[in-house]
Design a protein around this motif. Structure first.
Motif, PDB file in Angstrom:
ATOM      1  N   HIS A   1       4.259  11.249 133.513  1.00  0.00           N
ATOM      2  CA  HIS A   1       5.236  10.671 134.433  1.00  0.00           C
ATOM      3  C   HIS A   1       5.377   9.159 134.271  1.00  0.00           C
ATOM      4  O   HIS A   1       6.133   8.533 135.005  1.00  0.00           O
ATOM      5  CB  HIS A   1       4.845  10.966 135.877  1.00  0.00           C
ATOM      6  N   ALA A   2       4.693   8.580 133.319  1.00  0.00           N
ATOM      7  CA  ALA A   2       4.640   7.123 133.194  1.00  0.00           C
ATOM      8  C   ALA A   2       5.999   6.471 132.957  1.00  0.00           C
ATOM      9  O   ALA A   2       6.205   5.316 133.326  1.00  0.00           O
ATOM     10  CB  ALA A   2       3.675   6.717 132.081  1.00  0.00           C
ATOM     11  N   LEU A   3       6.947   7.184 132.386  1.00  0.00           N
ATOM     12  CA  LEU A   3       8.239   6.576 132.086  1.00  0.00           C
ATOM     13  C   LEU A   3       9.148   6.422 133.306  1.00  0.00           C
ATOM     14  O   LEU A   3      10.239   5.872 133.196  1.00  0.00           O
ATOM     15  CB  LEU A   3       8.956   7.356 130.983  1.00  0.00           C
ATOM     16  N   ILE A   4       8.701   6.869 134.470  1.00  0.00           N
ATOM     17  CA  ILE A   4       9.515   6.689 135.681  1.00  0.00           C
ATOM     18  C   ILE A   4       9.879   5.223 135.888  1.00  0.00           C
ATOM     19  O   ILE A   4      10.987   4.907 136.309  1.00  0.00           O
ATOM     20  CB  ILE A   4       8.830   7.260 136.943  1.00  0.00           C
ATOM     21  N   VAL A   5       8.960   4.321 135.572  1.00  0.00           N
ATOM     22  CA  VAL A   5       9.241   2.905 135.810  1.00  0.00           C
ATOM     23  C   VAL A   5      10.360   2.400 134.912  1.00  0.00           C
ATOM     24  O   VAL A   5      11.194   1.593 135.346  1.00  0.00           O
ATOM     25  CB  VAL A   5       7.976   2.025 135.693  1.00  0.00           C
ATOM     26  N   GLU A   6      10.415   2.888 133.677  1.00  0.00           N
ATOM     27  CA  GLU A   6      11.432   2.420 132.736  1.00  0.00           C
ATOM     28  C   GLU A   6      12.730   3.219 132.798  1.00  0.00           C
ATOM     29  O   GLU A   6      13.806   2.668 132.590  1.00  0.00           O
ATOM     30  CB  GLU A   6      10.886   2.453 131.304  1.00  0.00           C
ATOM     31  N   HIS A   7      12.643   4.506 133.081  1.00  0.00           N
ATOM     32  CA  HIS A   7      13.827   5.362 133.034  1.00  0.00           C
ATOM     33  C   HIS A   7      14.454   5.621 134.398  1.00  0.00           C
ATOM     34  O   HIS A   7      15.571   6.147 134.472  1.00  0.00           O
ATOM     35  CB  HIS A   7      13.490   6.708 132.367  1.00  0.00           C
ATOM     36  N   GLN A   8      13.767   5.286 135.466  1.00  0.00           N
ATOM     37  CA  GLN A   8      14.299   5.507 136.810  1.00  0.00           C
ATOM     38  C   GLN A   8      14.377   4.204 137.608  1.00  0.00           C
ATOM     39  O   GLN A   8      15.441   3.836 138.085  1.00  0.00           O
ATOM     40  CB  GLN A   8      13.442   6.536 137.563  1.00  0.00           C
ATOM     41  N   LEU A   9      13.244   3.513 137.767  1.00  0.00           N
ATOM     42  CA  LEU A   9      13.226   2.333 138.639  1.00  0.00           C
ATOM     43  C   LEU A   9      13.931   1.122 138.029  1.00  0.00           C
ATOM     44  O   LEU A   9      14.687   0.433 138.712  1.00  0.00           O
ATOM     45  CB  LEU A   9      11.791   1.975 139.023  1.00  0.00           C
ATOM     46  N   ARG A  10      13.683   0.847 136.751  1.00  0.00           N
ATOM     47  CA  ARG A  10      14.322  -0.331 136.149  1.00  0.00           C
ATOM     48  C   ARG A  10      15.858  -0.208 136.156  1.00  0.00           C
ATOM     49  O   ARG A  10      16.548  -1.146 136.558  1.00  0.00           O
ATOM     50  CB  ARG A  10      13.781  -0.591 134.743  1.00  0.00           C
ATOM     51  N   PRO A  11      16.439   0.931 135.765  1.00  0.00           N
ATOM     52  CA  PRO A  11      17.903   1.048 135.863  1.00  0.00           C
ATOM     53  C   PRO A  11      18.421   0.981 137.302  1.00  0.00           C
ATOM     54  O   PRO A  11      19.495   0.421 137.555  1.00  0.00           O
ATOM     55  CB  PRO A  11      18.204   2.414 135.249  1.00  0.00           C
ATOM     56  N   LEU A  12      17.662   1.549 138.253  1.00  0.00           N
ATOM     57  CA  LEU A  12      18.090   1.504 139.646  1.00  0.00           C
ATOM     58  C   LEU A  12      18.265   0.064 140.106  1.00  0.00           C
ATOM     59  O   LEU A  12      19.302  -0.311 140.662  1.00  0.00           O
ATOM     60  CB  LEU A  12      17.080   2.235 140.537  1.00  0.00           C
ATOM     61  N   PHE A  13      17.269  -0.770 139.858  1.00  0.00           N
ATOM     62  CA  PHE A  13      17.350  -2.153 140.313  1.00  0.00           C
ATOM     63  C   PHE A  13      18.178  -3.022 139.378  1.00  0.00           C
ATOM     64  O   PHE A  13      18.653  -4.086 139.772  1.00  0.00           O
ATOM     65  CB  PHE A  13      15.954  -2.708 140.583  1.00  0.00           C
ATOM     66  N   GLY A  14      18.400  -2.553 138.150  1.00  0.00           N
ATOM     67  CA  GLY A  14      19.343  -3.219 137.259  1.00  0.00           C
ATOM     68  C   GLY A  14      20.750  -3.154 137.813  1.00  0.00           C
ATOM     69  O   GLY A  14      21.535  -4.100 137.698  1.00  0.00           O
ATOM     70  N   PHE A  15      21.097  -2.031 138.438  1.00  0.00           N
ATOM     71  CA  PHE A  15      22.405  -1.903 139.079  1.00  0.00           C
ATOM     72  C   PHE A  15      22.610  -3.006 140.114  1.00  0.00           C
ATOM     73  O   PHE A  15      23.708  -3.533 140.273  1.00  0.00           O
ATOM     74  CB  PHE A  15      22.546  -0.531 139.747  1.00  0.00           C
ATOM     75  N   PHE A  16      21.549  -3.369 140.818  1.00  0.00           N
ATOM     76  CA  PHE A  16      21.615  -4.409 141.844  1.00  0.00           C
ATOM     77  C   PHE A  16      21.580  -5.814 141.246  1.00  0.00           C
ATOM     78  O   PHE A  16      21.658  -6.797 141.953  1.00  0.00           O
ATOM     79  CB  PHE A  16      20.452  -4.260 142.838  1.00  0.00           C
ATOM     80  N   MET A  17      21.426  -5.888 139.935  1.00  0.00           N
ATOM     81  CA  MET A  17      21.271  -7.154 139.209  1.00  0.00           C
ATOM     82  C   MET A  17      20.077  -7.954 139.720  1.00  0.00           C
ATOM     83  O   MET A  17      20.097  -9.183 139.781  1.00  0.00           O
ATOM     84  CB  MET A  17      22.561  -7.969 139.222  1.00  0.00           C
ATOM     85  N   ALA A  18      19.033  -7.226 140.092  1.00  0.00           N
ATOM     86  CA  ALA A  18      17.772  -7.849 140.475  1.00  0.00           C
ATOM     87  C   ALA A  18      17.004  -8.201 139.194  1.00  0.00           C
ATOM     88  O   ALA A  18      17.321  -7.706 138.112  1.00  0.00           O
ATOM     89  CB  ALA A  18      16.953  -6.887 141.324  1.00  0.00           C
TER      90      ALA A  18
END
Length: 187
Positions: free
Chosen positions: A118-135
């Motif tokens: 499950h380690a890729l959750i940070v790169e494949h789920q969380l990073r794109p989610l907050f990328g949308f917010f331009m954080a």
């Protein structure tokens, strides 16, 4: 006035490894840079989170948590891994935040799961989610599996090193005061 760090663990369970991880990261960052800190989980938002279609429909308790999140100078976000992703109610909470409210905000992303797959959750789920917010998600992401904890406390040297790295990366933001503890800001 000190800078404010808010941690958010996208978990309902108490005790929770996700809450422990977010609390550990937030504690080290607060100690290192002198931030004031508050750490929440989804239980802190109360039942209105699950019934609100719009932010205006949240009760006072949930509204206060979201206000703290969007007013924070730095966020530490952690999610448990459910079927390869973050929980739906965690995503619902994030959906209630306007994109402009997280724009350019430094965010440490982290996640927990039962094992390494499950380690890729940070790169494949969380990073794109907050990328949308331009954080500004920091370059180092933190993933921890069950074996990294003992009694809901970070117990892995490798995990502690990774946490130290990401906390050091906060030092690259000009508004962050220089490190107060033994951890030096990343150059």
């Amino acid at each position: 006035m000190s800078l404010r760090l808010v941690g958010l663990a996208g978990s309902f369970n108490r005790p929770s490894k996700t809450f422990a991880l977010v609390g550990h990261i937030a504690g080290l960052a607060a100690e290192t840079y002198g931030f004031s800190k508050t750490v929440y989980d989804l239980k802190d938002l109360g039942p209105s989170l699950g019934t609100a279609l719009w932010r205006s429909e949240l009760d006072e308790q949930a509204s206060q948590v979201i206000d703290d999140i969007v007013k924070a100078d730095v966020l530490v976000i952690g999610s448990p891994t459910y079927k390869g992703s973050y929980p739906g109610l965690f995503k619902h909470l994030i959906d209630l935040i306007e994109p402009a409210e997280l724009r350019a905000k430094p965010i440490i992303i982290s996640a927990t799961g039962g094992g390494d797959r499950h380690a890729l959750i940070v790169e494949h789920q969380l990073r794109p989610l907050f990328g949308f917010f331009m954080a500004h998600t920091l370059p180092t992401a933190v993933y921890a599996s069950d074996r990294d904890f003992v009694d809901y406390k970070v117990a892995s040297e490798a995990l502690s090193t990774r946490i130290g790295s990401v906390v050091g990366e906060l030092g690259s933001f000009s508004f962050v005061p220089s490190a107060r503890g033994s951890l030096q800001a990343a150059e």
